[in-house]
Structure formats: C-alpha cells, structure tokens
Design a protein around this motif. Structure first.
Motif, PDB file in Angstrom:
ATOM      1  N   GLU A 266      98.921  -3.420  19.284  1.00 45.48           N
ATOM      2  CA  GLU A 266      99.884  -3.632  20.366  1.00 45.48           C
ATOM      3  C   GLU A 266      99.411  -4.751  21.301  1.00 45.48           C
ATOM      4  O   GLU A 266     100.215  -5.573  21.762  1.00 45.48           O
ATOM      5  CB  GLU A 266     100.081  -2.340  21.152  1.00 45.48           C
ATOM      6  CG  GLU A 266     100.787  -1.237  20.371  1.00 45.48           C
ATOM      7  CD  GLU A 266     101.044  -0.018  21.226  1.00 45.48           C
ATOM      8  OE1 GLU A 266     100.827  -0.110  22.463  1.00 45.48           O
ATOM      9  OE2 GLU A 266     101.471   1.014  20.691  1.00 45.48           O
ATOM     10  N   ALA A 267      98.107  -4.793  21.587  1.00 48.32           N
ATOM     11  CA  ALA A 267      97.565  -5.843  22.458  1.00 48.32           C
ATOM     12  C   ALA A 267      97.747  -7.209  21.825  1.00 48.32           C
ATOM     13  O   ALA A 267      98.123  -8.181  22.491  1.00 48.32           O
ATOM     14  CB  ALA A 267      96.093  -5.572  22.744  1.00 48.32           C
ATOM     15  N   ALA A 268      97.491  -7.309  20.514  1.00 52.36           N
ATOM     16  CA  ALA A 268      97.646  -8.588  19.823  1.00 52.36           C
ATOM     17  C   ALA A 268      99.100  -9.039  19.835  1.00 52.36           C
ATOM     18  O   ALA A 268      99.396 -10.227  20.055  1.00 52.36           O
ATOM     19  CB  ALA A 268      97.125  -8.470  18.393  1.00 52.36           C
ATOM     20  N   ALA A 269     100.033  -8.092  19.615  1.00 50.91           N
ATOM     21  CA  ALA A 269     101.452  -8.442  19.603  1.00 50.91           C
ATOM     22  C   ALA A 269     101.920  -8.885  20.981  1.00 50.91           C
ATOM     23  O   ALA A 269     102.641  -9.887  21.120  1.00 50.91           O
ATOM     24  CB  ALA A 269     102.272  -7.251  19.114  1.00 50.91           C
ATOM     25  N   LEU A 270     101.491  -8.153  22.044  1.00 47.84           N
ATOM     26  CA  LEU A 270     101.907  -8.516  23.390  1.00 47.84           C
ATOM     27  C   LEU A 270     101.310  -9.864  23.792  1.00 47.84           C
ATOM     28  O   LEU A 270     101.991 -10.705  24.397  1.00 47.84           O
ATOM     29  CB  LEU A 270     101.488  -7.431  24.387  1.00 47.84           C
ATOM     30  CG  LEU A 270     101.844  -7.702  25.855  1.00 47.84           C
ATOM     31  CD1 LEU A 270     103.339  -7.950  26.027  1.00 47.84           C
ATOM     32  CD2 LEU A 270     101.394  -6.552  26.749  1.00 47.84           C
ATOM     33  N   SER A 271     100.042 -10.123  23.443  1.00 48.92           N
ATOM     34  CA  SER A 271      99.419 -11.409  23.772  1.00 48.92           C
ATOM     35  C   SER A 271     100.145 -12.543  23.080  1.00 48.92           C
ATOM     36  O   SER A 271     100.370 -13.614  23.676  1.00 48.92           O
ATOM     37  CB  SER A 271      97.939 -11.392  23.362  1.00 48.92           C
ATOM     38  OG  SER A 271      97.222 -10.406  24.095  1.00 48.92           O
ATOM     39  N   ALA A 272     100.540 -12.326  21.813  1.00 56.00           N
ATOM     40  CA  ALA A 272     101.279 -13.363  21.091  1.00 56.00           C
ATOM     41  C   ALA A 272     102.619 -13.634  21.756  1.00 56.00           C
ATOM     42  O   ALA A 272     103.045 -14.795  21.876  1.00 56.00           O
ATOM     43  CB  ALA A 272     101.466 -12.935  19.636  1.00 56.00           C
ATOM     44  N   ASP A 273     103.292 -12.561  22.208  1.00 56.22           N
ATOM     45  CA  ASP A 273     104.576 -12.742  22.885  1.00 56.22           C
ATOM     46  C   ASP A 273     104.400 -13.514  24.195  1.00 56.22           C
ATOM     47  O   ASP A 273     105.234 -14.367  24.549  1.00 56.22           O
ATOM     48  CB  ASP A 273     105.217 -11.384  23.153  1.00 56.22           C
ATOM     49  CG  ASP A 273     105.690 -10.710  21.868  1.00 56.22           C
ATOM     50  OD1 ASP A 273     105.827 -11.406  20.852  1.00 56.22           O
ATOM     51  OD2 ASP A 273     105.912  -9.474  21.901  1.00 56.22           O
ATOM     52  N   LEU A 274     103.339 -13.216  24.924  1.00 63.79           N
ATOM     53  CA  LEU A 274     103.087 -13.914  26.195  1.00 63.79           C
ATOM     54  C   LEU A 274     102.840 -15.397  25.941  1.00 63.79           C
ATOM     55  O   LEU A 274     103.364 -16.269  26.650  1.00 63.79           O
ATOM     56  CB  LEU A 274     101.898 -13.277  26.915  1.00 63.79           C
ATOM     57  CG  LEU A 274     102.123 -11.858  27.465  1.00 63.79           C
ATOM     58  CD1 LEU A 274     100.798 -11.244  27.920  1.00 63.79           C
ATOM     59  CD2 LEU A 274     103.108 -11.862  28.623  1.00 63.79           C
TER      60      LEU A 274
END
Length: 345
Positions: A266-274
């Motif tokens: 989830e952290a990797a996905a959110l960082s990519a979205d940011l």
C-alpha cells in the motif's frame, strides 16, 4: 592687487587728507610684506602745514586676519553645503512611504510627510513633544523607553512592533526601527522609521480566521485528508480521519512518508500515486481495498483515494500534495447488494 589702495594713499598725501591704508609690498629679502600707513594733517611750530605719516609692518596680523577670513568662508561654505544636503535628504525622505521621525533631547525635531500623515497632524503640532505622545496605553510601549541612548551604539538599530494613536483617535499597528545618530557630533538624536502594518495585520487576522475555519471543516469532514510535502512525501498536516485510513495513531503519521505508516504494497502504491500527481499535474484517483484486521477487529474497508498537486510557489520543489480519501464501504456494499439482487431476479 594693492595698487588701488596705494594710489589712494598717494592721493591722501598730495591733498593732505587723513587716511589709513593697508597694502602689500615686495621686499627683496623677506618677500611679500603687509604695511599699514596712517596719514594725518599736522602743523609745525612755525605754523606751516605738515603731514604726520606712520607706517607699520602688519604682515603677521594681516596673514592671521586673512586666514581667519578664509576659515570663516570655508565654514560658511560647509554650513551651506550641509544645509543643502539636509534639505535634499529631507526632500527624499518626504517622498518615501515610511514615516521618519527625528527625536532629540528636547523632543521631536522633524518628521517627514508620511509620519505627519500617520500621526494626523503637522510638524508644529508635535514639535518638542516626546514621541510617546502617539503611543497607545500599554505601559511597556517601546516609544516610552528612556534607555535608547544607553542601550544602542552609534548607528545601531533596534526593531519593534507596537500600536500608535493618531491625533484623531485612530489606532493602528506599526513596525519600526530606532537608530541613534549624531552622538559623535555632540548632538545625539534618535531616528525612528515607522511602517504602517495595520492592513497587513488585518489580513493576517483574516487569514488566521480562515485557516481556523478551514481546520474545523477539515476535522469535522467525514473524509481522510492529508497534506504532503512534494519532495520527501512527508505528511505536513492531516485530520483524525486519516488515522482511520492508515490504521495508525496520529503521532506515527505526521512528518513521515507513507512507507513508515502503511503496509509495504500500500505504501509503494500511494508513493507512486503521489509522484504521478507531481509529474502529470493531474488528479490521480485510486480505489483501495483494505481487508479485515483480525487482531484489531477492524472490518474490511473500501476507500476512494484522490490526489492533486498544489503549487505552493514558483519553485517546483515547494509543491505540496493534497490527499482526500472517502470511506465508500457502505456504498460499495449497497451497490453489491443491488447487483446481486438484480442477478437473483
């Protein structure tokens, strides 16, 4: 340059008239000498008319006199130059928006146009009065200080902020500097530079009220809201609902990137979205499914996550990111129930 005076002396001698003449001569051994000749009519014992002529060497006296005259002329030129420079300086100071007030031992000595407009009067209204005449009622008001000369060195400035009261009763805030000048010349003065910041303070109060109102809205909104730094992705500000979104207490979220408060994927996905929101300058939207947590008893959740980049300044490194996540679990469950009911029918 003494020929005219010497001719006047010769005429007095010829016409037997009284005279006192100063003139210069060239001496073969001692150079230029100044002489003073007095001519007075006289009578000899026989009754015949005669002249009394007395000549004195006044070179030292004349040189001293001329030197003093030169000194006086030079002093007059310097004084005139200083007065002209003062007039020019005051003309320049009259054109600035900052209020300039000069205070001596006897009170206010001069103020520019901005200060007169600020204080609501003319120079004569404040001449020889203490500058504290425009101070508000606070007992510790900086304009009531009497230790400026003992605390400040020549040319040293001190900044302060205070309220002033004009002659018409209008109260306003100023930020000012106090500078000590003229101490070396034996005429110490305090020069105050005052800038009216009433509008700025009103704007600051309005901004503070707007921010407080916005914070109340953010806290009471049924949305998870977070503000991220565009460079390191640290959380700069968030509301309580974000704790429910992250399943973490607020203290473990603030000033930290997603990798420190979300599970790895989830952290990797959110960082990519940011990062994508910063790069594309477009809103990024994602639905996040969160399984039930057996340890805490947290049920499964569905979150609708939206991220948008906010340009904080002209420098792209100062960008910020706004995340708004909506809990759509009930809506998705209702949609699924309606879908299953439609299939069953």
């Amino acid at each position: 340059e003494s020929l005219a005076d010497y001719a006047r002396l010769q005429q007095a001698l010829r016409q037997r008239e009284p005279a006192e003449v100063r003139y210069a001569v060239r001496h073969p051994d001692t150079g230029r000498r100044w002489l003073l000749t007095r001519v007075e009519p006289a009578e000899l014992g026989t009754g015949r008319p005669a002249m009394s002529v007395v000549t004195l060497d006044i070179t030292d006296e004349e040189n001293a006199r001329r030197h003093n005259e030169q000194l006086l002329q030079e002093q007059a030129r310097v004084r005139e130059s200083l007065l002209l420079q003062t007039d020019r300086t005051r003309a320049v100071l009259d054109s600035v928006l900052v209020g300039i007030v000069t205070v001596g031992a006897g009170g206010i000595e001069w103020m520019n146009r901005s200060a007169r407009r600020m204080f609501g009067g003319e120079l004569n209204d404040f001449l020889s009065q203490p500058i504290a005449v425009v101070a508000s009622a606070e007992p510790e008001h900086p304009l009531r200080r009497t230790d400026w000369f003992s605390e400040l060195a020549e040319g040293q400035a001190e900044t302060f902020e205070c309220r002033l009261v004009a002659r018409d009763g209008r109260e306003f805030w100023v930020v000012g500097n106090a500078v000590v000048t003229g101490r070396e010349a034996g005429h110490p003065q305090l020069t105050f530079a005052l800038l009216d910041i009433e509008r700025r303070r009103q704007a600051e109060n309005q901004i503070a009220r707007a921010q407080a109102s916005l914070q109340r809205i953010i806290e009471t909104a049924p949305l998870a809201i977070a503000l991220f730094d565009g460079r390191g992705l640290q959380v700069l500000q968030h509301n309580q609902m974000l704790s429910a979104f992250a399943r973490r207490p607020a203290g473990q979220i603030i000033d930290r990137p997603p990798s420190l408060w979300l599970p790895g994927p989830e952290a990797a996905a959110l960082s990519a979205d940011l990062h994508q929101a910063v790069a594309t300058r477009q809103m990024v939207r994602r639905e996040l499914h969160r399984d039930a947590d057996a340890e805490t008893g947290e049920p499964a959740r569905e979150w609708d996550v939206r991220i948008v980049a906010l340009r904080h300044a002209t420098d792209s490194h100062e960008e910020q990111l706004l995340l708004v996540a909506t809990d759509v679990s009930e809506q998705r469950a209702a949609d699924q129930a309606r879908f299953e009911a439609a299939i069953a029918q």
